[in-house]
Structure formats: structure tokens, C-alpha cells
Design a protein around this motif. Structure first.
Motif, PDB file in Angstrom:
ATOM      1  N   ARG A 267      -4.012  -8.006  -8.659  1.00 35.65           N
ATOM      2  CA  ARG A 267      -5.019  -7.853  -7.611  1.00 35.65           C
ATOM      3  C   ARG A 267      -4.888  -6.437  -7.046  1.00 35.65           C
TER       4      ARG A 267
ATOM      5  N   HIS B 158      -3.217   2.770  -2.517  1.00 36.66           N
ATOM      6  CA  HIS B 158      -3.575   1.515  -3.181  1.00 36.66           C
ATOM      7  C   HIS B 158      -2.428   0.519  -3.106  1.00 36.66           C
TER       8      HIS B 158
ATOM      9  N   THR C 125       0.830  -1.206   0.000  1.00 37.70           N
ATOM     10  CA  THR C 125       0.000   0.000   0.000  1.00 37.70           C
ATOM     11  C   THR C 125       0.865   1.258   0.000  1.00 37.70           C
TER      12      THR C 125
ATOM     13  N   ARG D 107      -6.305  -3.135  -4.743  1.00 40.70           N
ATOM     14  CA  ARG D 107      -7.126  -2.607  -3.648  1.00 40.70           C
ATOM     15  C   ARG D 107      -6.774  -1.152  -3.456  1.00 40.70           C
ATOM     16  N   ASP D 108      -7.788  -0.310  -3.154  1.00 42.21           N
ATOM     17  CA  ASP D 108      -7.479   1.098  -2.902  1.00 42.21           C
ATOM     18  C   ASP D 108      -8.367   1.667  -1.806  1.00 42.21           C
TER      19      ASP D 108
ATOM     20  N   GLU E 252     -11.905  -3.114  -4.878  1.00 37.63           N
ATOM     21  CA  GLU E 252     -11.105  -4.337  -4.907  1.00 37.63           C
ATOM     22  C   GLU E 252     -11.424  -5.052  -6.209  1.00 37.63           C
TER      23      GLU E 252
END
Length: 231
Positions: free
Chosen positions: A74, A101, A56, A76-77, A82
Motif C-alpha cells: 500500500r 512516501h 513516511t 502513499r506519497d 495512493e
């Protein structure tokens, strides 16, 4: 005028889990002759080992496009998004006033390869945003990103357009641009003749002060490239 940037002349980074080639100055790679081109700031060709990735981290005031060439990301933020981004798909993350992210190779066994592209926005701030789409492999030019989301393209915050170019062996296409605009062509695979210049995978061409030029597939396999129309 056409200026060629060869794949071998790009910056290099090796972190073990990540192998990267930088078309423009990035992180520890610095080259004053390659700080960006118009509003195009970054093209990184990244290869990521299985289960590895970017922890992240944050961005702001940047339009960040990812294009997966092999494997899957993959994502994510901090907006709650997601998603898994698979080979052939494009992602546009507008960082706006700030976004956190992470990006990981979604596979336990297959290498991930993707292009990470940064374009500076026309205005700073604003809400962060996320878009994702598979544009397929239609022949010719397919509009991937634009300032107004024309033709179902991803909408970015800059007067720039990103096209995917697909040409079968022997096919050609003429591209016209306004006198005050310029182009950047990055070859993904195949052999491209751009007027009198021939370039291959990882090579790129800057086109300035030239109202039109011809793109021709001179190889034996389908040609795939990205064409940036820039102010």
C-alpha cells in the motif's frame, strides 16, 4: 568478464517486522567492495510482516523501482498518489527534487516480499513522478524500464534499461551489449547458467567487457530474473 555475487554473501538486516538482504551497501551494512554497480545503487530483497511497513520518509534524486514478488504494497506519497501494488507489478517512483512516501504491507495475514531497486538519475532535481505497471510473464526478455519509455516500459531518468527475463526449462537466450556498457543479472527464482557460471535465487552476476553472453535455464522450473543494461 563475469563476476558472481552469491545470495549468502549479501548484507542482512533483521528488525523483526522486516527481514532484508542487501546486494549493495545500505544503511548499517557497509562493504567497500559492493557500493553499487554503474548507476545501480541498491537491490534490497525485503520481507515485511502483515500490517507492518515503512512510515513516511523522504527521498530525492533517485529512481526507485519496486517489484512485488508476494503479497501487496500500500503506497502513499506527497504528490497525492495512493495505490496498491500487487504481486507481479512494477512501480517506478522518480524522487526528483524531493518526495515523501510510505509503504505498508496491504494484507492483515500474508507476508509481503518485494525487491527495492535504486538507480541514480542522470540529472538532479526535477519534478517527482510515479508510474506503475504489470508486464505479465511473457517468455524471453521484456523491457520494464528505459530512458525513453520504449515498448510501453516505465520511463526513468538514466541511460539504463531493466528487463524481466523468463525462460522455460531448457530454453536459452543470447544477449548482446555495446563494448562500453555492462550488465547486472539478478535471479529471482530458478537456476540460470550464464555462459560457464551457474547461479540461483538471490545470486547475481556482473558482466563487463563482454560483448555477448548466453542465458540458459538449467533448472526444472521456469526461470525468472532481472537483467540491467547499464552505461
Amino acid at each position: 568478464m563475469i563476476s558472481i555475487r552469491s545470495a549468502d554473501s549479501r548484507g542482512k538486516a533483521d528488525f523483526g517486522w522486516l527481514q532484508s538482504r542487501h546486494s549493495f551497501s545500505f544503511a548499517s551494512y557497509y562493504d567497500p567492495a559492493h557500493m553499487g554497480f554503474s548507476d545501480l545503487r541498491v537491490i534490497n530483497d525485503d520481507r515485511v510482516l502483515p500490517r507492518a511497513g515503512f512510515d513516511t520518509h523522504g527521498h530525492r534524486d533517485m529512481e526507485i523501482i519496486s517489484y512485488v514478488l508476494q503479497g501487496a504494497i500500500r503506497h502513499r506519497d506527497s504528490t497525492g498518489t495512493e495505490e496498491v501494488l500487487r504481486a507481479g507489478e512494477f512501480q517506478l517512483m522518480s524522487a526528483g527534487r524531493g518526495i515523501m512516501h510510505s509503504e505498508y504491507n496491504a494484507s492483515d495475514s500474508e507476508e509481503l516480499r518485494f525487491l527495492q531497486i535504486w538507480i541514480e538519475p542522470a540529472e538532479r532535481g526535477g519534478a517527482p513522478g510515479y508510474q506503475q505497471k504489470d508486464f505479465g510473464l511473457a517468455p524471453g526478455l521484456t523491457l520494464v524500464a528505459s530512458p525513453d519509455g520504449a515498448d510501453g516500459s516505465l520511463k526513468m531518468r538514466q541511460d539504463a534499461r531493466l528487463y524481466q527475463l523468463i525462460l522455460a526449462p531448457g530454453e536459452s537466450l543470447d544477449f548482446s551489449q555495446q563494448p562500453e556498457r555492462c550488465s547486472y543479472v539478478h535471479v529471482v527464482k530458478g537456476q540460470l547458467q550464464l555462459d560457464d557460471s551457474q547461479i540461483g535465487p538471490g545470486d547475481a552476476a556482473r558482466v563487463t567487457a563482454q560483448p555477448a553472453y548466453t542465458l540458459r535455464n538449467v533448472g526444472s522450473e521456469p526461470l525468472q530474473a532481472l537483467l540491467f543494461d547499464l552505461a
